[in-house]
Design a protein around this motif. Structure first.
Motif, PDB file in Angstrom:
ATOM      1  N   CYS A  60      10.812 -39.704 -25.704  1.00  0.00           N
ATOM      2  CA  CYS A  60       9.947 -39.806 -25.743  1.00  0.00           C
ATOM      3  C   CYS A  60       8.874 -39.314 -25.228  1.00  0.00           C
ATOM      4  O   CYS A  60       8.085 -38.696 -25.658  1.00  0.00           O
ATOM      5  N   SER A  61       9.246 -39.409 -23.654  1.00  0.00           N
ATOM      6  CA  SER A  61       8.720 -38.502 -22.920  1.00  0.00           C
ATOM      7  C   SER A  61       8.802 -37.534 -22.467  1.00  0.00           C
ATOM      8  O   SER A  61       7.231 -35.781 -22.248  1.00  0.00           O
ATOM      9  N   ILE A  62      10.228 -36.928 -22.740  1.00  0.00           N
ATOM     10  CA  ILE A  62       9.898 -35.374 -23.079  1.00  0.00           C
ATOM     11  C   ILE A  62       9.351 -34.804 -24.062  1.00  0.00           C
ATOM     12  O   ILE A  62       8.220 -33.527 -23.514  1.00  0.00           O
ATOM     13  N   LEU A  63       9.646 -35.545 -25.084  1.00  0.00           N
ATOM     14  CA  LEU A  63       8.516 -34.950 -26.432  1.00  0.00           C
ATOM     15  C   LEU A  63       6.706 -34.117 -25.797  1.00  0.00           C
ATOM     16  O   LEU A  63       6.053 -34.105 -26.718  1.00  0.00           O
ATOM     17  N   ALA A  88       5.974 -32.195 -23.699  1.00  0.00           N
ATOM     18  CA  ALA A  88       6.464 -30.840 -24.288  1.00  0.00           C
ATOM     19  C   ALA A  88       5.124 -30.524 -25.330  1.00  0.00           C
ATOM     20  O   ALA A  88       4.530 -30.210 -25.501  1.00  0.00           O
ATOM     21  N   GLY A  89       4.333 -31.663 -25.462  1.00  0.00           N
ATOM     22  CA  GLY A  89       3.663 -31.623 -26.650  1.00  0.00           C
ATOM     23  C   GLY A  89       2.666 -30.965 -25.812  1.00  0.00           C
ATOM     24  O   GLY A  89       1.059 -30.406 -26.269  1.00  0.00           O
ATOM     25  N   GLU A  90       1.972 -31.704 -23.918  1.00  0.00           N
ATOM     26  CA  GLU A  90       0.845 -30.949 -23.516  1.00  0.00           C
ATOM     27  C   GLU A  90       1.382 -29.819 -23.294  1.00  0.00           C
ATOM     28  O   GLU A  90      -0.026 -29.434 -22.390  1.00  0.00           O
ATOM     29  N   GLN A  91       2.314 -29.490 -23.418  1.00  0.00           N
ATOM     30  CA  GLN A  91       2.844 -27.819 -23.122  1.00  0.00           C
ATOM     31  C   GLN A  91       2.342 -26.823 -24.507  1.00  0.00           C
ATOM     32  O   GLN A  91       2.740 -25.784 -24.810  1.00  0.00           O
ATOM     33  N   GLY A  92       1.856 -27.532 -25.564  1.00  0.00           N
ATOM     34  CA  GLY A  92       2.091 -27.158 -26.487  1.00  0.00           C
ATOM     35  C   GLY A  92       3.184 -27.156 -27.694  1.00  0.00           C
ATOM     36  O   GLY A  92       2.381 -26.151 -28.788  1.00  0.00           O
ATOM     37  N   TRP A  93       4.354 -27.216 -27.037  1.00  0.00           N
ATOM     38  CA  TRP A  93       5.004 -27.389 -28.270  1.00  0.00           C
ATOM     39  C   TRP A  93       5.339 -28.116 -29.335  1.00  0.00           C
ATOM     40  O   TRP A  93       4.741 -29.271 -29.098  1.00  0.00           O
ATOM     41  N   THR A  94       5.586 -27.948 -30.500  1.00  0.00           N
ATOM     42  CA  THR A  94       5.977 -29.321 -31.133  1.00  0.00           C
ATOM     43  C   THR A  94       7.127 -28.668 -31.633  1.00  0.00           C
ATOM     44  O   THR A  94       7.672 -27.731 -31.241  1.00  0.00           O
ATOM     45  N   VAL A  95       8.169 -30.554 -32.292  1.00  0.00           N
ATOM     46  CA  VAL A  95       9.229 -29.933 -32.428  1.00  0.00           C
ATOM     47  C   VAL A  95       9.271 -28.886 -34.068  1.00  0.00           C
ATOM     48  O   VAL A  95       8.624 -29.633 -35.364  1.00  0.00           O
ATOM     49  N   PRO A  96      10.550 -28.153 -33.872  1.00  0.00           N
ATOM     50  CA  PRO A  96       9.986 -27.041 -35.285  1.00  0.00           C
ATOM     51  C   PRO A  96      10.844 -27.340 -35.861  1.00  0.00           C
ATOM     52  O   PRO A  96      11.626 -28.289 -35.843  1.00  0.00           O
ATOM     53  N   ALA A  97      10.926 -27.054 -37.861  1.00  0.00           N
ATOM     54  CA  ALA A  97      11.657 -27.175 -38.986  1.00  0.00           C
ATOM     55  C   ALA A  97      12.980 -27.104 -38.441  1.00  0.00           C
ATOM     56  O   ALA A  97      13.328 -25.737 -38.175  1.00  0.00           O
ATOM     57  N   ALA A  98      14.491 -27.289 -38.478  1.00  0.00           N
ATOM     58  CA  ALA A  98      15.592 -27.080 -38.088  1.00  0.00           C
ATOM     59  C   ALA A  98      16.083 -25.859 -38.487  1.00  0.00           C
ATOM     60  O   ALA A  98      16.564 -25.335 -38.996  1.00  0.00           O
ATOM     61  N   ALA A  99      15.065 -26.322 -40.414  1.00  0.00           N
ATOM     62  CA  ALA A  99      15.993 -25.323 -41.555  1.00  0.00           C
ATOM     63  C   ALA A  99      15.496 -23.449 -40.659  1.00  0.00           C
ATOM     64  O   ALA A  99      15.739 -22.616 -41.091  1.00  0.00           O
ATOM     65  N   VAL A 106      14.802 -28.774 -20.928  1.00  0.00           N
ATOM     66  CA  VAL A 106      14.455 -28.836 -22.651  1.00  0.00           C
ATOM     67  C   VAL A 106      13.703 -27.744 -22.995  1.00  0.00           C
ATOM     68  O   VAL A 106      14.064 -26.940 -23.361  1.00  0.00           O
ATOM     69  N   VAL A 107      12.666 -28.514 -22.061  1.00  0.00           N
ATOM     70  CA  VAL A 107      11.338 -27.641 -22.002  1.00  0.00           C
ATOM     71  C   VAL A 107      11.055 -26.647 -20.649  1.00  0.00           C
ATOM     72  O   VAL A 107      11.505 -26.547 -19.450  1.00  0.00           O
ATOM     73  N   SER A 108      11.276 -25.076 -21.534  1.00  0.00           N
ATOM     74  CA  SER A 108      11.710 -24.358 -20.627  1.00  0.00           C
ATOM     75  C   SER A 108      11.038 -22.821 -20.951  1.00  0.00           C
ATOM     76  O   SER A 108       9.876 -22.791 -21.858  1.00  0.00           O
TER      77      SER A 108
END
Length: 551
Positions: free
Chosen positions: A439-442, A445-456, A514-516
């Motif tokens: 959850c912390s990673i997410l 990541a969120g603070e840096q503008g990332w969201t979990v993308p659709a896997a498909a 993860v975030v790179s």
RNA sequence: GCGCCCGUAGCUCAAUGGAUAGAGCAUCAGACUUCGGAUCUGAGGGUUGGGGGUUCGAGUCCCUCCGGGCGCGCCA
């Protein structure tokens, strides 16, 4: 994989290479050692008897007929006859897509097809608090119920209240309460020999005194006893409900034994047993012919004083459960009750119900340790450790998890010190920490503008590290693990599995960032990490343990 | 005496009849200018209580012996 093997066998048979008459049951499992590939099958060994050939030879023949499949990258025959499959990593990416799409439903099945199961557990007598021993039964029952729901059964959680007013226990209990009450009034009275010494009775007496005044012990003895019995029982039951609720267990039904007596169901069950020819008079008592169903001796149903026994009520109770329309009954009992399994099953069978749909799970004793020291308990002396004591000391999550770290038929040593520790020695923290870390990673990541993308829509093929593949394989095992845990009645498997997932995740975390700056790698790893979060959340959910986002 | 459960690494325990019996803890040796070090890497450690049997294959199934726990009431 199974389908491929079936086709291969069929083709081999048609080609005359394998003259088999009956198709073996083909199973595929992940091998112990990863060098052997992703999946392995032992079909060849299963055929040795019929074909009278060494397994390697049979395996080679099967492999020769194995159809091509784009997912399979390598097939090998091991020296002992195992057929080992190595797959393209693509199948693992499908696992991630599956998890993301199913979410909370990942790991659920419908093998139960809505059939109704009654799980009866805890069922503590209303003459004392819920103890640690009950806690173990509670955790097993509640999580087994969760598992059965997860695989598609409709489950009722039930608590059988042994509140028969004429039972000796309840009489002693009431008398003890009267004594405690009088002691509070300053009278010089002592507990009877068979009395209850627990402090909790003093608390109830004090409560009674405060709420109802000081004249309750006046009047003729029977009236007084009955008054105190009713009050004590009610207070006890409320306390039990509260303790269990704080432990995360809410029962659908609190079933009163007394209602079976007053409602005539006990008498009716007895009549039915007579009519079916499984009850007979002897020495002035009425006996159940339980030996007709494998019990070592017949059991008294009605004493020579006309009072029905416990087994009579139990016969009526299980009959009642079947009459309520349950397809399966599961009772979870403590180790001191294992002698009652045979007679209860006999009663069920004698009443004409399907005894194969009635299971009894016996769990073994709990020993409490504080550091290295055994905490001694004795109900008679009144120094029982209650479930509430444990909850206050270690919390609900650790308590539930610890109760489920062992198979139900193995004794359990519960170390209170360990359960309290906030370190890697404590498995419950280890698992929860993995979830919080994700959850912390997410969050980051969120603070840096990332969201979990659709896997498909994500290219997952960049997930190639050994630790990534290992983690995905572990996530893939979850549904199978749920099914096995449910059908084997083995809720403790979930604690172990949750530790394995946490372990695989921490190993991944240690080697993979993860975030790179690598956009596609970050996206793929966000999918992986989020899928891990979902699995951890689901397995902890089944265990009734919280999945914290921060710790 | 009879019945049920158990016997696996120093400790606590896993392992639908499958491959080299695995984890955690403990012990010893290591790893962060990084998204949570409540983490990770490595090492040592075993005749699965003993003995027979069943079979391609047994910790697992059967028999027997040994050791431990629990239960054997017209108590619940």
């Amino acid at each position: 994989m199974v389908a491929l093997l079936e086709q291969a066998l069929q083709k081999a048979k048609e080609a005359g290479d394998l003259p088999i008459t009956q198709m073996p049951e083909i199973t595929v499992e992940p091998p112990r050692v990863k060098e052997f590939g992703d999946f392995a099958s032992n079909v060849a060994m299963l055929l040795t008897r019929e074909l009278k050939k060494p397994p390697q030879q049979i395996a080679a023949t099967i492999v020769k007929h194995l159809p091509e499949d784009p997912l399979v990258s390598k097939v090998e025959v091991a020296g002992n006859g195992f057929i080992n499959f190595t797959l393209h990593p693509d199948w693992l990416y499908d696992v991630l897509r599956d998890i993301q799409q199913k979410g909370d439903a990942y790991g659920r099945w419908n093998v139960g097809q809505g059939k109704r199961v009654n799980v009866e557990f805890v069922s503590a007598n209303p003459n004392g608090p819920i103890t640690v021993a009950h806690g173990r039964g509670g955790a097993i029952g509640d999580v087994l119920a969760n598992l059965l729901e997860a695989v598609g059964y409709q489950v009722t959680r039930e608590f059988y209240v042994n509140d028969a007013t004429n039972s000796l226990q309840m009489q002693h209990f009431a008398r003890s309460l009267v004594v405690r009450y009088r002691q509070l009034l300053g009278e010089d009275v002592e507990l009877p020999e068979d009395g209850y010494a627990g402090e909790y009775l003093v608390d109830i007496a004090r409560d009674l005194l405060e709420k109802e005044g000081k004249h309750l012990a006046e009047g003729d003895e029977d009236t007084v006893i009955e008054r105190f019995r009713a009050y004590a029982e009610d207070a006890m039951k409320r306390q039990q409900q509260q303790d269990l609720a704080d432990f995360g267990i809410v029962f659908d039904v609190w079933f009163s034994e007394n209602s079976l007596h007053t409602g005539g169901q006990v008498a009716q069950a007895i009549e039915e047993l007579k009519a079916r020819g499984y009850a007979y008079e002897h020495d002035g008592a009425l006996w159940l012919r339980s030996t007709a169903f494998g019990d070592d001796k017949d059991r008294v149903l009605v004493r020579n004083n006309g009072q029905p026994t416990y087994i009579a009520a139990d016969a009526a109770y299980h009959k009642n459960k079947f009459e309520r329309g349950f397809d399966y009954l599961i009772d979870i009992w403590g180790p001191d009750h294992h002698g009652y399994v045979a007679r209860t099953k006999a009663a069920v069978a004698a009443l004409g119900y399907p005894v194969e749909n009635f299971e009894v799970l016996i769990y073994q004793i709990v020993r409490l340790f504080k550091g290295g020291d055994l905490v001694r308990m004795s109900k008679r002396a009144g120094n029982v450790v209650t479930l509430r004591d444990v909850l206050e000391e270690v919390g609900k999550d650790a308590a539930r998890f610890f109760f489920l770290m062992r198979s139900h038929d193995s004794p359990l040593d519960f170390d209170l010190e360990l359960a309290k520790k906030e370190s890697s020695e404590n498995p419950v923290y280890y698992v929860q920490y993995a979830h919080a870390r994700i959850c912390s990673i997410l969050r980051v990541a969120g603070e840096q503008g990332w969201t979990v993308p659709a896997a498909a829509e994500t290219d997952l093929s960049v997930l190639r590290e050994e630790q990534e593949l290992a983690l995905m394989k572990k996530l893939d095992e979850f549904p199978e693990e749920v099914l096995t845990s449910a059908t084997e009645r083995a809720p403790h498997r979930l604690t172990r599995y949750s530790m394995e997932v946490a372990d695989a995740f921490h190993k991944f975390y240690d080697t993979c960032r993860v975030v790179s700056d690598d956009r596609s790698l970050t996206q793929a790893r966000l999918v992986l990490v989020d899928a891990t979060r979902i699995v951890l959340k689901n397995v902890l959910g089944l265990l009734g343990v919280t999945a914290p986002e921060r710790m």
